[in-house]
Design a protein around this motif. Structure first.
Motif, PDB file in Angstrom:
ATOM      1  N   LYS A  57       0.845  -1.182   0.000  1.00 27.59           N
ATOM      2  CA  LYS A  57       0.000   0.000   0.000  1.00 27.59           C
ATOM      3  C   LYS A  57       0.884   1.238   0.000  1.00 27.59           C
ATOM      4  O   LYS A  57       1.997   1.207   0.514  1.00 27.59           O
ATOM      5  CB  LYS A  57      -0.920   0.015   1.235  1.00 27.59           C
ATOM      6  CG  LYS A  57      -1.980  -1.081   1.229  1.00 27.59           C
ATOM      7  CD  LYS A  57      -2.888  -0.966   2.441  1.00 27.59           C
ATOM      8  CE  LYS A  57      -3.969  -2.035   2.396  1.00 27.59           C
ATOM      9  NZ  LYS A  57      -4.903  -1.935   3.546  1.00 27.59           N
ATOM     10  N   GLU A 129      -4.293   6.380   2.745  1.00 27.95           N
ATOM     11  CA  GLU A 129      -3.642   5.100   2.434  1.00 27.95           C
ATOM     12  C   GLU A 129      -4.346   4.466   1.243  1.00 27.95           C
ATOM     13  O   GLU A 129      -5.567   4.471   1.144  1.00 27.95           O
ATOM     14  CB  GLU A 129      -3.702   4.159   3.641  1.00 27.95           C
ATOM     15  CG  GLU A 129      -2.850   2.910   3.477  1.00 27.95           C
ATOM     16  CD  GLU A 129      -2.800   2.098   4.758  1.00 27.95           C
ATOM     17  OE1 GLU A 129      -1.772   2.151   5.464  1.00 27.95           O
ATOM     18  OE2 GLU A 129      -3.804   1.421   5.063  1.00 27.95           O
ATOM     19  N   SER A 130      -3.556   3.900   0.341  1.00 29.51           N
ATOM     20  CA  SER A 130      -4.113   3.361  -0.897  1.00 29.51           C
ATOM     21  C   SER A 130      -4.688   1.967  -0.693  1.00 29.51           C
ATOM     22  O   SER A 130      -4.447   1.303   0.319  1.00 29.51           O
ATOM     23  CB  SER A 130      -3.034   3.299  -1.981  1.00 29.51           C
ATOM     24  OG  SER A 130      -2.170   2.194  -1.764  1.00 29.51           O
ATOM     25  N   THR A 131      -5.427   1.529  -1.689  1.00 28.76           N
ATOM     26  CA  THR A 131      -5.807   0.127  -1.784  1.00 28.76           C
ATOM     27  C   THR A 131      -4.557  -0.675  -2.162  1.00 28.76           C
ATOM     28  O   THR A 131      -3.511  -0.116  -2.499  1.00 28.76           O
ATOM     29  CB  THR A 131      -6.890  -0.042  -2.868  1.00 28.76           C
ATOM     30  OG1 THR A 131      -6.479   0.672  -4.058  1.00 28.76           O
ATOM     31  CG2 THR A 131      -8.213   0.535  -2.401  1.00 28.76           C
ATOM     32  N   ASN A 132      -4.636  -1.999  -2.106  1.00 23.53           N
ATOM     33  CA  ASN A 132      -3.486  -2.859  -2.402  1.00 23.53           C
ATOM     34  C   ASN A 132      -3.072  -2.746  -3.863  1.00 23.53           C
ATOM     35  O   ASN A 132      -3.914  -2.682  -4.764  1.00 23.53           O
ATOM     36  CB  ASN A 132      -3.818  -4.317  -2.099  1.00 23.53           C
ATOM     37  CG  ASN A 132      -3.836  -4.615  -0.617  1.00 23.53           C
ATOM     38  OD1 ASN A 132      -3.117  -3.995   0.156  1.00 23.53           O
ATOM     39  ND2 ASN A 132      -4.663  -5.569  -0.212  1.00 23.53           N
TER      40      ASN A 132
END
Length: 314
Positions: A57, A129-132
């Motif tokens: 991430k 925070e990003s996605t995977n």
């Protein structure tokens, strides 16, 4: 002085929480003028931003003027996430000076927190925070953030003299194997870079590309020959492959590999040959780079600055 030493000792002995030293040593950065919005990007994997099949991430710490904290903190979380993602563009570039492509994988950023306003600091911050995502090839991620459009969405007025776009990058590097035991051997007039090595990576020896371009601190490493005695003059060399095709890399057994790269060496300035006596021993340095992949498909770079002593190799 004693108090200072005591403080250092205390820091060493104290248990270190995540981000402790960041808080301690980077707080003074907050008063540096960087515009109304800027951010730092970090990767969740602790592997030095190397390529990996493991999901990762991206974590963005977005700084903004503390005077805007109320406007940002009072906004609905879904709206703040939407405004942030709408005005953020992430592209990828896999080759230097090559084309830029939109990073796919459905990358979006979720709001993690908007901590309390830092009343004594120029900037406060929010964390996204990003996605995977999965990064299996070396590449540069380019982040462009439309500050003006984001401010308009928030009904915030920012200085019109500010640049509309904030830009930062994150570089992902291939797996790397640095070799120190390769040498140059002369076998019946044929020169070869040779040696055995071990690797923790399962390297696909069929996928290989050899060059003599190695960079250190952004500068290209030169191939050189240097006299051992007398003037100790140094000469630049041009290394070339005897053939572009060949089994330069061989797997001997699990984790054990052999390199053999036939090459020729010539002086960059051919007139320098008159300064080298027949049979004179010279110190050689030749950089070499082998581009390959693991059997699972991750990019691997095998690097070495090969050193040897040879005579009559030209």
């Amino acid at each position: 002085m004693k108090k200072f030493l005591f403080l250092i000792c205390l820091l060493v002995l104290l248990p270190v929480r995540a981000g402790f030293f960041d808080d301690l040593f980077s707080s003074s950065d907050d008063n540096t003028e960087r515009g109304p919005f800027y951010f730092n990007v970090r990767d969740s994997l602790k592997n030095g931003n190397e390529v990996s099949f493991e999901n990762r991430k991206l974590r963005i710490k977005m700084f903004f003027y503390t005077e805007h904290h109320n406007a940002i903190n009072s906004l609905d979380e879904d709206d703040l996430e939407n405004f942030f993602n709408t005005n953020l563009d992430v592209t990828t570039q896999k080759v230097k000076d090559g084309p830029k492509e939109k990073l796919g994988q459905g990358l979006t950023f979720n709001l993690q927190s908007v901590p309390s306003a830092r009343t004594n600091e120029k900037y406060s911050f929010a964390i996204f925070e990003s996605t995977n995502i999965s990064i299996v090839d070396s590449q540069k991620l380019i982040f462009k953030f439309d500050q003006q459009a984001f401010a308009d969405d928030l009904n915030i007025v920012i200085d019109q003299n500010e640049e509309d776009l904030y830009k930062t990058t994150l570089n992902y590097k291939p797996l790397s194997v640095e070799l120190k035991d390769l040498t140059i051997v002369d076998e019946d007039g044929v020169l070869s870079i040779s040696g055995d090595f071990k690797s923790a990576f399962d390297i696909d020896e069929v996928q290989e590309e050899v060059s003599f371009e190695l960079f250190r601190n952004g500068a290209k490493v030169k191939s050189t020959a240097k006299k051992l005695i007398g003037s100790k003059a140094s000469f630049n060399l041009t290394p070339s492959l005897v053939s572009e095709q060949g089994d330069f890399l061989t797997k001997v057994s699990a984790g054990n590999y052999r390199i053999k790269i036939p090459l020729t060496l010539s002086l960059v300035n051919s007139g320098s040959a008159t300064q080298i006596a027949a049979g004179e021993l010279l110190n050689l340095k030749v950089p070499v780079l082998v581009d390959s992949k693991t059997n699972s498909g991750l990019e691997v770079k095998i690097k070495s600055l090969v050193k040897a002593q040879l005579a009559d190799f030209l």
